[in-house]
Design a protein around this motif. Structure first.
Motif, PDB file in Angstrom:
ATOM      1  N   UNK A  84       0.833  -1.198   0.000  1.00 38.99           N
ATOM      2  CA  UNK A  84       0.000   0.000   0.000  1.00 38.99           C
ATOM      3  C   UNK A  84       0.871   1.254   0.000  1.00 38.99           C
ATOM      4  N   UNK A  85       1.932   1.220   0.781  1.00 39.17           N
ATOM      5  CA  UNK A  85       2.836   2.369   0.846  1.00 39.17           C
ATOM      6  C   UNK A  85       3.601   2.554  -0.458  1.00 39.17           C
ATOM      7  N   UNK A  86       4.061   1.444  -1.056  1.00 38.85           N
ATOM      8  CA  UNK A  86       4.842   1.531  -2.292  1.00 38.85           C
ATOM      9  C   UNK A  86       4.050   2.163  -3.427  1.00 38.85           C
ATOM     10  N   UNK A  87       2.757   1.851  -3.485  1.00 38.05           N
ATOM     11  CA  UNK A  87       1.904   2.363  -4.556  1.00 38.05           C
ATOM     12  C   UNK A  87       1.164   3.649  -4.163  1.00 38.05           C
ATOM     13  N   UNK A  88       1.352   4.090  -2.928  1.00 38.98           N
ATOM     14  CA  UNK A  88       0.637   5.271  -2.421  1.00 38.98           C
ATOM     15  C   UNK A  88      -0.873   5.078  -2.454  1.00 38.98           C
ATOM     16  N   UNK A  89      -1.317   3.852  -2.193  1.00 43.01           N
ATOM     17  CA  UNK A  89      -2.748   3.602  -2.086  1.00 43.01           C
ATOM     18  C   UNK A  89      -3.250   4.140  -0.742  1.00 43.01           C
ATOM     19  N   UNK A  90      -4.410   4.757  -0.771  1.00 44.39           N
ATOM     20  CA  UNK A  90      -4.959   5.300   0.465  1.00 44.39           C
ATOM     21  C   UNK A  90      -5.541   4.211   1.357  1.00 44.39           C
ATOM     22  N   UNK A  91      -6.048   3.150   0.715  1.00 40.59           N
ATOM     23  CA  UNK A  91      -6.677   2.088   1.498  1.00 40.59           C
ATOM     24  C   UNK A  91      -6.745   0.813   0.671  1.00 40.59           C
ATOM     25  N   UNK A  92      -7.272  -0.252   1.272  1.00 37.77           N
ATOM     26  CA  UNK A  92      -7.397  -1.534   0.579  1.00 37.77           C
ATOM     27  C   UNK A  92      -8.242  -1.418  -0.678  1.00 37.77           C
ATOM     28  N   UNK A  93      -9.299  -0.644  -0.614  1.00 33.49           N
ATOM     29  CA  UNK A  93     -10.203  -0.534  -1.764  1.00 33.49           C
ATOM     30  C   UNK A  93      -9.469  -0.004  -2.983  1.00 33.49           C
ATOM     31  N   UNK A  94      -8.612   0.981  -2.793  1.00 32.95           N
ATOM     32  CA  UNK A  94      -7.878   1.539  -3.928  1.00 32.95           C
ATOM     33  C   UNK A  94      -6.936   0.499  -4.528  1.00 32.95           C
ATOM     34  N   UNK A  95      -6.332  -0.309  -3.675  1.00 31.59           N
ATOM     35  CA  UNK A  95      -5.453  -1.367  -4.166  1.00 31.59           C
ATOM     36  C   UNK A  95      -6.229  -2.432  -4.924  1.00 31.59           C
ATOM     37  N   UNK A  96      -7.387  -2.801  -4.398  1.00 31.03           N
ATOM     38  CA  UNK A  96      -8.177  -3.876  -5.004  1.00 31.03           C
ATOM     39  C   UNK A  96      -8.720  -3.468  -6.370  1.00 31.03           C
ATOM     40  N   UNK A  97      -9.042  -2.202  -6.545  1.00 31.27           N
ATOM     41  CA  UNK A  97      -9.613  -1.740  -7.816  1.00 31.27           C
ATOM     42  C   UNK A  97      -8.539  -1.298  -8.812  1.00 31.27           C
ATOM     43  N   UNK A  98      -7.297  -1.328  -8.418  1.00 31.90           N
ATOM     44  CA  UNK A  98      -6.179  -0.934  -9.284  1.00 31.90           C
ATOM     45  C   UNK A  98      -6.095  -1.852 -10.500  1.00 31.90           C
ATOM     46  N   UNK A  99      -5.840  -1.292 -11.662  1.00 33.37           N
ATOM     47  CA  UNK A  99      -5.801  -2.075 -12.897  1.00 33.37           C
ATOM     48  C   UNK A  99      -4.401  -2.079 -13.518  1.00 33.37           C
ATOM     49  N   UNK A 100      -3.392  -2.010 -12.659  1.00 35.04           N
ATOM     50  CA  UNK A 100      -2.030  -2.029 -13.159  1.00 35.04           C
ATOM     51  C   UNK A 100      -1.267  -3.291 -12.814  1.00 35.04           C
ATOM     52  N   UNK A 101      -1.976  -4.324 -12.364  1.00 27.31           N
ATOM     53  CA  UNK A 101      -1.342  -5.607 -12.078  1.00 27.31           C
ATOM     54  C   UNK A 101      -0.862  -6.260 -13.373  1.00 27.31           C
ATOM     55  N   UNK A 102       0.159  -7.123 -13.301  1.00 32.74           N
ATOM     56  CA  UNK A 102       0.612  -7.814 -14.513  1.00 32.74           C
ATOM     57  C   UNK A 102      -0.505  -8.509 -15.284  1.00 32.74           C
ATOM     58  N   UNK A 103      -1.463  -9.109 -14.599  1.00 39.24           N
ATOM     59  CA  UNK A 103      -2.545  -9.798 -15.308  1.00 39.24           C
ATOM     60  C   UNK A 103      -3.433  -8.827 -16.073  1.00 39.24           C
ATOM     61  N   UNK A 104      -3.351  -7.538 -15.743  1.00 36.56           N
ATOM     62  CA  UNK A 104      -4.181  -6.523 -16.401  1.00 36.56           C
ATOM     63  C   UNK A 104      -3.438  -5.748 -17.488  1.00 36.56           C
TER      64      UNK A 104
END
Length: 278
Positions: free
Chosen positions: A180-200
């Motif tokens: 979460x800190x590395x990506x500067x996500x504010x919370x779990x929800x922002x991480x879960x909805x992120x579309x920059x994963x390798x599979x995406x």
């Protein structure tokens, strides 16, 4: 704009290279498995470059995403075949844009100052896959091939996993906080909805026809293959991208690699030949 490169001051002591010759690598020198290893710093990070004994035309190189020196059978075979080996230590950045910025600085230095090929082969073991796939998605024209070994291809699966209700693996709550800190996500929800994963982010690789090799155990309890490697395999095939896989029946997350690393080495060397370099 790419980040400004900051290299250890020892670089200042290096003499100017001949126009036809790359500069010598800087830093502390030691031996690693019989090869000359250089340790220095770039952009505040520790980096390693290992030189082959024979250097073929074009100076091919392989780039380790994480865990330098772990399960190095394929790395050593590549070195014996004339490949340089490089690594940049940014262990808690999980392939985030911050990590890619540091990789860009290292890449620019290696290619422009030290004359290695503009297309590295990427080696991603476990979480190292996040770095390799992030680089390849951002820089498909600066990628030769991608080899992932029990690779993390979706951080929801790891370090998310079952503690976060995001996968079947054990996950790691401690590493999730770091992510979460590395990506500067504010919370779990922002991480879960992120579309920059390798599979995406497979489209740019498929368009550039970057070959991918997936090696994975079908009993991996840490990085479950059905949430990671198999997703990449199925989606990349559907996109028309060149992809191969070696499935290790009954194998868990460790050990990485293959008893005989030749399939990995041959995959990377074939990509080098197919690219049209000598």
């Amino acid at each position: 704009m790419r980040a400004v490169v900051a290299v250890a001051s020892i670089l200042i002591l290096c003499p100017a290279a001949d126009a036809d010759e790359p500069a010598p690598f800087p830093g502390a020198i030691c031996r690693w498995n019989g090869f000359v290893r250089h340790d220095f710093r770039v952009y505040g990070a520790d980096v390693i470059v290992v030189e082959p004994k024979e250097q073929p035309l074009g100076r091919p190189w392989a780039w380790r995403g994480e865990f330098f020196g772990a399960f190095p059978d394929a790395d050593l075979e590549l070195l014996r075949g004339g490949w340089h080996l490089a690594y940049m230590s940014v262990p808690d950045l999980f392939g985030s844009p911050k990590a890619v910025a540091r990789w860009e600085a290292f890449y620019d230095l290696l290619v422009k100052e030290y004359g290695v090929s503009p297309r590295p082969a990427l080696i991603g073991l476990s979480r190292g896959a996040l770095y390799c796939k992030a680089w390849a998605a951002a820089h498909p024209d600066e990628t030769l091939a991608v080899y992932l070994d029990n690779g993390v291809c979706d951080f929801k699966s790891w370090p998310g996993g079952w503690p976060k209700g995001l996968g079947t693996g054990a996950g790691s709550p401690e590493e999730w906080v770091k992510l979460l800190d590395a990506y500067d996500f504010e919370d779990d929800r922002e991480a879960i909805t992120y579309r920059g994963n390798p599979v995406d982010r497979l489209g740019p690789l498929a368009e550039a026809e970057i070959p991918i090799l997936l090696v994975y155990g079908d009993s991996d309890e840490t990085v479950p293959h059905r949430e990671n490697s198999e997703v990449v395999y199925d989606r990349y095939r559907a996109l028309g991208g060149p992809v191969e896989r070696v499935v290790k029946a009954g194998a868990d997350h460790h050990p990485h690699g293959l008893t005989d690393p030749r399939p990995v080495v041959e995959f990377i060397e074939r990509a080098w030949r197919d690219w049209g370099r000598p």
